[in-house]
Scaffold this active site. Sequence first.
Site, PDB file in Angstrom:
ATOM      1  N   ASN A   9       0.874  -1.178   0.000  1.00 45.92           N
ATOM      2  CA  ASN A   9       0.000   0.000   0.000  1.00 45.92           C
ATOM      3  C   ASN A   9       0.912   1.228   0.000  1.00 45.92           C
ATOM      4  O   ASN A   9       1.469   1.580   1.031  1.00 45.92           O
ATOM      5  CB  ASN A   9      -0.892  -0.033   1.255  1.00 45.92           C
ATOM      6  CG  ASN A   9      -1.738   1.218   1.394  1.00 45.92           C
ATOM      7  OD1 ASN A   9      -1.839   2.013   0.464  1.00 45.92           O
ATOM      8  ND2 ASN A   9      -2.350   1.393   2.557  1.00 45.92           N
ATOM      9  N   LYS A  11       0.094   4.235  -0.351  1.00 40.09           N
ATOM     10  CA  LYS A  11      -0.585   5.422   0.200  1.00 40.09           C
ATOM     11  C   LYS A  11      -0.336   6.636  -0.719  1.00 40.09           C
ATOM     12  O   LYS A  11      -0.250   6.464  -1.927  1.00 40.09           O
ATOM     13  CB  LYS A  11      -0.140   5.684   1.635  1.00 40.09           C
ATOM     14  CG  LYS A  11      -0.215   4.422   2.495  1.00 40.09           C
ATOM     15  CD  LYS A  11      -0.075   4.674   3.954  1.00 40.09           C
ATOM     16  CE  LYS A  11       0.016   3.343   4.683  1.00 40.09           C
ATOM     17  NZ  LYS A  11      -0.086   3.474   6.122  1.00 40.09           N
ATOM     18  N   HIS A  97      -9.499   0.959   4.779  1.00 36.88           N
ATOM     19  CA  HIS A  97      -8.220   1.150   5.487  1.00 36.88           C
ATOM     20  C   HIS A  97      -8.450   2.064   6.687  1.00 36.88           C
ATOM     21  O   HIS A  97      -9.274   2.993   6.623  1.00 36.88           O
ATOM     22  CB  HIS A  97      -7.187   1.756   4.535  1.00 36.88           C
ATOM     23  CG  HIS A  97      -5.814   1.736   5.110  1.00 36.88           C
ATOM     24  ND1 HIS A  97      -5.376   2.677   6.011  1.00 36.88           N
ATOM     25  CD2 HIS A  97      -4.791   0.868   4.940  1.00 36.88           C
ATOM     26  CE1 HIS A  97      -4.129   2.390   6.368  1.00 36.88           C
ATOM     27  NE2 HIS A  97      -3.753   1.290   5.734  1.00 36.88           N
ATOM     28  N   GLU A  99      -6.899   4.475   7.789  1.00 34.98           N
ATOM     29  CA  GLU A  99      -6.716   5.914   7.504  1.00 34.98           C
ATOM     30  C   GLU A  99      -7.964   6.493   6.836  1.00 34.98           C
ATOM     31  O   GLU A  99      -8.304   7.657   7.051  1.00 34.98           O
ATOM     32  CB  GLU A  99      -5.457   6.119   6.647  1.00 34.98           C
ATOM     33  CG  GLU A  99      -4.197   5.884   7.483  1.00 34.98           C
ATOM     34  CD  GLU A  99      -3.008   5.352   6.719  1.00 34.98           C
ATOM     35  OE1 GLU A  99      -2.992   5.426   5.476  1.00 34.98           O
ATOM     36  OE2 GLU A  99      -2.084   4.828   7.377  1.00 34.98           O
ATOM     37  N   GLU A 169      -5.599  -5.371  10.356  1.00 34.61           N
ATOM     38  CA  GLU A 169      -4.554  -4.381  10.591  1.00 34.61           C
ATOM     39  C   GLU A 169      -4.804  -3.654  11.907  1.00 34.61           C
ATOM     40  O   GLU A 169      -5.576  -2.666  11.936  1.00 34.61           O
ATOM     41  CB  GLU A 169      -4.545  -3.353   9.464  1.00 34.61           C
ATOM     42  CG  GLU A 169      -4.288  -3.936   8.093  1.00 34.61           C
ATOM     43  CD  GLU A 169      -3.696  -2.889   7.161  1.00 34.61           C
ATOM     44  OE1 GLU A 169      -2.593  -3.118   6.673  1.00 34.61           O
ATOM     45  OE2 GLU A 169      -4.321  -1.842   6.961  1.00 34.61           O
ATOM     46  N   GLY A 175       2.263   1.800  10.739  1.00 34.11           N
ATOM     47  CA  GLY A 175       3.208   2.913  10.619  1.00 34.11           C
ATOM     48  C   GLY A 175       3.911   3.267  11.921  1.00 34.11           C
ATOM     49  O   GLY A 175       4.539   4.315  12.017  1.00 34.11           O
ATOM     50  N   SER A 215       3.226  -2.648  10.259  1.00 31.11           N
ATOM     51  CA  SER A 215       4.685  -2.671  10.436  1.00 31.11           C
ATOM     52  C   SER A 215       5.317  -4.016  10.063  1.00 31.11           C
ATOM     53  O   SER A 215       6.225  -4.491  10.748  1.00 31.11           O
ATOM     54  CB  SER A 215       5.054  -2.265  11.860  1.00 31.11           C
ATOM     55  OG  SER A 215       4.639  -0.928  12.118  1.00 31.11           O
TER      56      SER A 215
HETATM   57  C1  PEP Z   1      -0.913  -0.097   6.011  1.00 33.16           C
HETATM   58  O1  PEP Z   1      -1.004   1.115   5.911  1.00 33.16           O
HETATM   59  O2  PEP Z   1      -1.763  -0.828   5.489  1.00 33.16           O
HETATM   60  C2  PEP Z   1       0.206  -0.624   6.766  1.00 33.16           C
HETATM   61  C3  PEP Z   1       0.152  -1.866   7.151  1.00 33.16           C
HETATM   62  O3  PEP Z   1       1.226   0.262   7.022  1.00 33.16           O
HETATM   63  P1  PEP Z   1       2.641  -0.102   7.696  1.00 33.16           P
HETATM   64  O4  PEP Z   1       3.135  -1.381   7.051  1.00 33.16           O
HETATM   65  O5  PEP Z   1       3.515   1.053   7.386  1.00 33.16           O
HETATM   66  O6  PEP Z   1       2.403  -0.296   9.147  1.00 33.16           O
END
Ligand code: PEP
Length: 253
Positions: A9, A11, A97, A99, A169, A175, A215
């Site tokens: 992703n 973003k 997601h 976000e 997630e 992040g 992460s």
């Molecule tokens: C995401 O935004 O879907 C995600 C898992 O981000 P990160 O891997 O940076 O934690």
Amino acid sequence: MRKKIVAGNWKMNKTMAEAQALASEVMGMISSEVNSSAIVVLCVPFPYLPVIKYQLGKSVVKVGAQNCSEYDSGAYTGEVSALMLKSMEIPYVILGHSERRQYFGEDGKLLAKKIDKALAAQLTPIFCCGEPLEIREAGTHEKLVKQQVEEALFHLPAEAAQKIVIAYEPVWAIGTGKTATSQQAQEMHAVIRKHLASKYSSEVASSISILYGGSVKADNAKELFSCPDVDGGLVGGASLKSREFVDIAKAMG
Ligand code: PEP
């Protein structure tokens, strides 16, 4: 057998030139180094979709969008519909997601509509669910995640539900560099699968891929992906570096 998937992703990152360079590096490394049946997807910003899709050509690496509208067409300035994605032959779309939930107020009711539009356009939705830190600390994370899955997916008949990919997630892991332990990931994936089985059947539940996101890095991917209910990963930050992302894809085995 459910599919193994590693999706990046991106973003809202990268210029066009940077995006093309990253896609090209990932494609090259995946084709020369990765010899597994896992599906690799790059979910890129809307304006780059046709270019990256063309660039990937017949490569095993697929392209995906990061969102779509709950409407088909009309006066919705700035929106992109599932039908538009279909017309560009984009196979995947991330929906729900954290976000989008946090900054754009997306809730279960809206996501159910988006899921319907994506499926009607023959896209594969990568539906995200996961709890914020305060919910994890309060111990009500299973309840919340089950509710998120119910609200967005449980109106679907079994045949449609089987077309969804779910990404668990935990928001506190996105992040932050704070990955869920493989035990925490496995526990929640098993909870989600059991919930799907209670609504549909164990056959349907066991055919749905559930990815872990939060992460994921090259050095923790193998342990996470070795959990029986973890069918791959949704990768944010680490998908912006070709070497790291390809090493994560390699961890799928
Ligand atoms: C995401 O935004 O879907 C995600 C898992 O981000 P990160 O891997 O940076 O934690």
